[in-house]
Design an enzyme around this catalytic site. Structure first.
Site, mmCIF file in Angstrom:
data_model
loop_
_atom_site.group_PDB
_atom_site.id
_atom_site.type_symbol
_atom_site.label_atom_id
_atom_site.label_comp_id
_atom_site.label_asym_id
_atom_site.label_seq_id
_atom_site.Cartn_x
_atom_site.Cartn_y
_atom_site.Cartn_z
ATOM 1 N N ASN A 7 101.882 -62.342 73.325
ATOM 2 C CA ASN A 7 102.071 -62.582 74.756
ATOM 3 C C ASN A 7 103.173 -63.623 74.882
ATOM 4 O OD1 ASN A 7 101.973 -63.172 77.449
ATOM 5 N ND2 ASN A 7 99.770 -63.575 77.521
ATOM 6 N N ARG A 64 102.361 -57.734 75.304
ATOM 7 C CA ARG A 64 102.039 -57.731 76.726
ATOM 8 C C ARG A 64 103.367 -57.733 77.485
ATOM 9 N NH1 ARG A 64 100.649 -62.546 80.678
ATOM 10 N NH2 ARG A 64 100.036 -61.284 82.457
ATOM 11 N N HIS A 153 97.256 -57.885 86.125
ATOM 12 C CA HIS A 153 95.995 -58.051 85.384
ATOM 13 C C HIS A 153 95.388 -56.700 84.993
ATOM 14 C CE1 HIS A 153 95.190 -62.131 87.613
ATOM 15 N NE2 HIS A 153 95.757 -62.363 86.445
ATOM 16 N N GLY A 183 90.810 -66.273 87.439
ATOM 17 C CA GLY A 183 91.287 -67.326 86.536
ATOM 18 C C GLY A 183 92.142 -68.273 87.357
ATOM 19 N N GLY A 185 95.273 -67.301 88.004
ATOM 20 C CA GLY A 185 95.660 -66.173 88.848
ATOM 21 C C GLY A 185 94.395 -65.372 89.117
ATOM 22 N N ARG A 214 98.561 -70.315 94.018
ATOM 23 C CA ARG A 214 99.216 -69.295 94.855
ATOM 24 C C ARG A 214 98.421 -69.089 96.138
ATOM 25 N NH1 ARG A 214 99.215 -65.358 90.083
ATOM 26 N NH2 ARG A 214 100.960 -66.060 88.808
ATOM 27 N N ASP A 256 92.195 -76.666 89.602
ATOM 28 C CA ASP A 256 91.170 -76.356 88.615
ATOM 29 C C ASP A 256 89.791 -76.357 89.289
ATOM 30 O OD1 ASP A 256 90.889 -76.838 85.240
ATOM 31 O OD2 ASP A 256 89.113 -76.961 86.526
ATOM 32 N N ARG A 258 86.840 -76.441 88.140
ATOM 33 C CA ARG A 258 85.854 -77.419 87.654
ATOM 34 C C ARG A 258 86.033 -78.756 88.362
ATOM 35 N NH1 ARG A 258 87.130 -75.999 81.483
ATOM 36 N NH2 ARG A 258 89.145 -75.860 82.489
ATOM 37 N N ILE A 305 87.051 -68.651 85.859
ATOM 38 C CA ILE A 305 86.078 -68.940 86.920
ATOM 39 C C ILE A 305 84.970 -67.887 86.925
ATOM 40 C CG2 ILE A 305 85.774 -69.167 89.430
ATOM 41 C CD1 ILE A 305 88.716 -70.125 89.567
ATOM 42 N N GLY A 306 85.370 -66.616 86.838
ATOM 43 C CA GLY A 306 84.403 -65.514 86.888
ATOM 44 C C GLY A 306 83.375 -65.593 85.775
ATOM 45 N N GLU A 337 92.094 -59.421 76.915
ATOM 46 C CA GLU A 337 93.304 -58.621 77.103
ATOM 47 C C GLU A 337 93.980 -58.328 75.766
ATOM 48 O OE1 GLU A 337 93.899 -61.640 80.146
ATOM 49 O OE2 GLU A 337 95.223 -60.225 81.154
HETATM 50 P P1 ADP Z 1 94.466 -68.295 83.350
HETATM 51 O O1 ADP Z 1 94.687 -67.420 84.555
HETATM 52 O O2 ADP Z 1 95.472 -69.396 83.243
HETATM 53 O O3 ADP Z 1 94.242 -67.519 82.065
HETATM 54 P P2 ADP Z 1 91.643 -69.017 83.100
HETATM 55 O O4 ADP Z 1 91.126 -67.627 83.011
HETATM 56 O O5 ADP Z 1 91.585 -69.860 81.877
HETATM 57 O O6 ADP Z 1 93.115 -69.048 83.699
HETATM 58 O O7 ADP Z 1 90.848 -69.745 84.286
HETATM 59 C C1 ADP Z 1 91.085 -71.057 84.666
HETATM 60 C C2 ADP Z 1 90.095 -71.424 85.753
HETATM 61 O O8 ADP Z 1 88.769 -71.239 85.233
HETATM 62 C C3 ADP Z 1 90.181 -72.881 86.199
HETATM 63 O O9 ADP Z 1 89.993 -72.941 87.613
HETATM 64 C C4 ADP Z 1 88.997 -73.530 85.500
HETATM 65 O O10 ADP Z 1 88.458 -74.589 86.238
HETATM 66 C C5 ADP Z 1 87.996 -72.406 85.453
HETATM 67 N N1 ADP Z 1 86.993 -72.628 84.369
HETATM 68 C C6 ADP Z 1 85.695 -72.906 84.520
HETATM 69 N N2 ADP Z 1 85.049 -73.050 83.380
HETATM 70 C C7 ADP Z 1 85.954 -72.850 82.434
HETATM 71 C C8 ADP Z 1 85.879 -72.873 81.008
HETATM 72 N N3 ADP Z 1 84.755 -73.122 80.346
HETATM 73 N N4 ADP Z 1 87.016 -72.634 80.344
HETATM 74 C C9 ADP Z 1 88.184 -72.369 80.999
HETATM 75 N N5 ADP Z 1 88.296 -72.335 82.353
HETATM 76 C C10 ADP Z 1 87.202 -72.577 83.063
#
Ligand code: ADP
Length: 355
Positions: A7, A64, A153, A183, A185, A214, A256, A258, A305-306, A337
């Site tokens: 990637n 990718r 995605h 995430g 995004g 965004r 973020d 969290r 987040i998901g 991915e």
């Molecule tokens: P990206 O789109 O950069 O790949 P991620 O899928 O890592 O992003 O998601 C980042 C988001 O997920 C942030 O808002 C972060 O706060 C949230 N998050 C919650 N718990 C975690 C965790 N354990 N590890 C990584 N991200 C987390």
């Protein structure tokens, strides 16, 4: 088959090496700051050279690639024609495709004779019908400038949809799914019989849900209004919409989730508002995709987040399926991915050996 998944971003390269078709992860890592002042890596070639020195054997490479426009509806083995095609897509994906291409060109030099496959973020969404991908703009913009919804995605949505079918023990062709990739995004996709039929991101990844930085959907008239009121140019406006908006812009705290949850818990009202807006927008999209799909077997959550933020999942789902006779399953499926890219690479290079 030792399959390296690359990637390649503008200043970074992330990689994973798999043994396929066993799907065993052998190694993973990343290098950053490519091309930056003081960095050990002046370009993607020197970065990849360092990565490749770690491995005795690489038999296939999967890349990718963010944008395949309408040219690439599925993964392809890289040849000169494909390279030309990816280059032609740079116009509509100037932030991503040039970096993806640098990775491909560097591998071509460093691994002569090793087959490479390009896997496109947009390809899974090429099944979206025209009435869902054409914008309400003059039609000639579509014909002459390729302006339409593409969606992103795709590799993640396709992967979690396949996992959902496996978990539910039902053929993908019989399922109606909504997948939420949340995430930094964020995008959400309606999947009918294994095919994407609509998705929230658009011509660029800016459309749709409120994301980390965004804005997602806004009234398009706001763009010129803000530009004239603030006397700012196109580049500044792009930066505001992509980097200064979303959760970060609303909360003034962070992009973020969290940090936002922690701030909201200690009484920060704008952090709470940002989370509420984030959740409300997801619920609106789920509602519209329910009507588009005409039923639902499972709602899937994936990405940072998901996968991790159960409060967000709970608030998104609250009362959502109240009127359903048969409640859909809610699944949390870690996205992968890179594995999906390794599978697609293996399927193309060694058909029959990979599922
Ligand atoms: P990206 O789109 O950069 O790949 P991620 O899928 O890592 O992003 O998601 C980042 C988001 O997920 C942030 O808002 C972060 O706060 C949230 N998050 C919650 N718990 C975690 C965790 N354990 N590890 C990584 N991200 C987390």
């Amino acid at each position: 088959m030792k399959t390296l998944v690359i990637n390649s971003g503008s200043s970074s390269i992330k990689y994973k090496l798999f043994d396929m078709p066993k799907e065993t992860l052998i190694s993973k890592g990343s290098i950053e700051h490519i091309g930056e002042k003081g960095s050990a890596f002046c370009d993607h070639y020197s970065g990849l050279k360092t990565i490749l020195e770690k491995f005795d054997l690489v038999q296939a490479v999967g890349h990718r690639v963010v944008h395949g426009a309408e040219k690439f509806k599925r993964p392809v083995i890289v040849d000169n024609k494909v390279i030309r095609g990816i280059r032609e897509c740079c116009d509509i994906a100037p932030l991503h495709n040039p970096a993806n291409l640098s990775g491909i060109l560097a591998c071509k030099k460093l691994l002569p004779g090793v087959k490479q496959v390009a896997v496109f973020d947009t390809a899974f969404h090429q099944s979206i019908p025209d009435y869902a991908y054409i914008y309400g703009l003059p039609y000639e913009y579509y014909r002459k400038m390729q302006i339409r919804k593409y969606g992103f995605h795709g590799t993640s949505h396709e992967y979690v949809a396949a996992e959902a079918a496996r978990i539910l023990k039902r053929p993908p062709g019989k399922l109606k799914l909504i997948s939420c990739h949340l995430g930094n995004g964020c995008s959400i996709t309606a999947i009918d019989k294994g095919r994407s039929i609509d998705t929230s991101m658009g011509f660029t990844p800016l459309e749709g849900l409120v994301m980390g930085t965004r804005c997602g959907d806004v009234d398009p008239a706001l763009v010129t209004y803000i530009m004239s009121r603030r006397n700012i140019d196109v580049r500044q406006m792009e930066r505001i919409l992509n980097k200064e908006s979303g959760l970060k812009g609303i909360s003034g705290v962070s992009n973020d989730m969290r940090s936002l949850e922690a701030a909201a818990a200690s009484g920060n009202k704008r952090a709470r508002l940002a989370i509420d807006i984030f959740i409300y927008r997801i619920r609106k999209y789920i509602g519209s995709y329910l009507s588009v799909l005409g039923g639902l077997d499972a709602l899937i959550f994936t990405a940072g987040i998901g996968e991790n933020q159960s409060d967000v999942r709970r608030d998104v789902c609250r009362g959502l399926f109240r009127y359903f006779e048969r409640k859909p399953r809610v699944l949390v499926i870690p996205t992968n991915e890179e594995l999906m890219i390794a599978r697609q690479t293996c399927r193309l290079i060694s058909p029959g050996a990979c599922k």
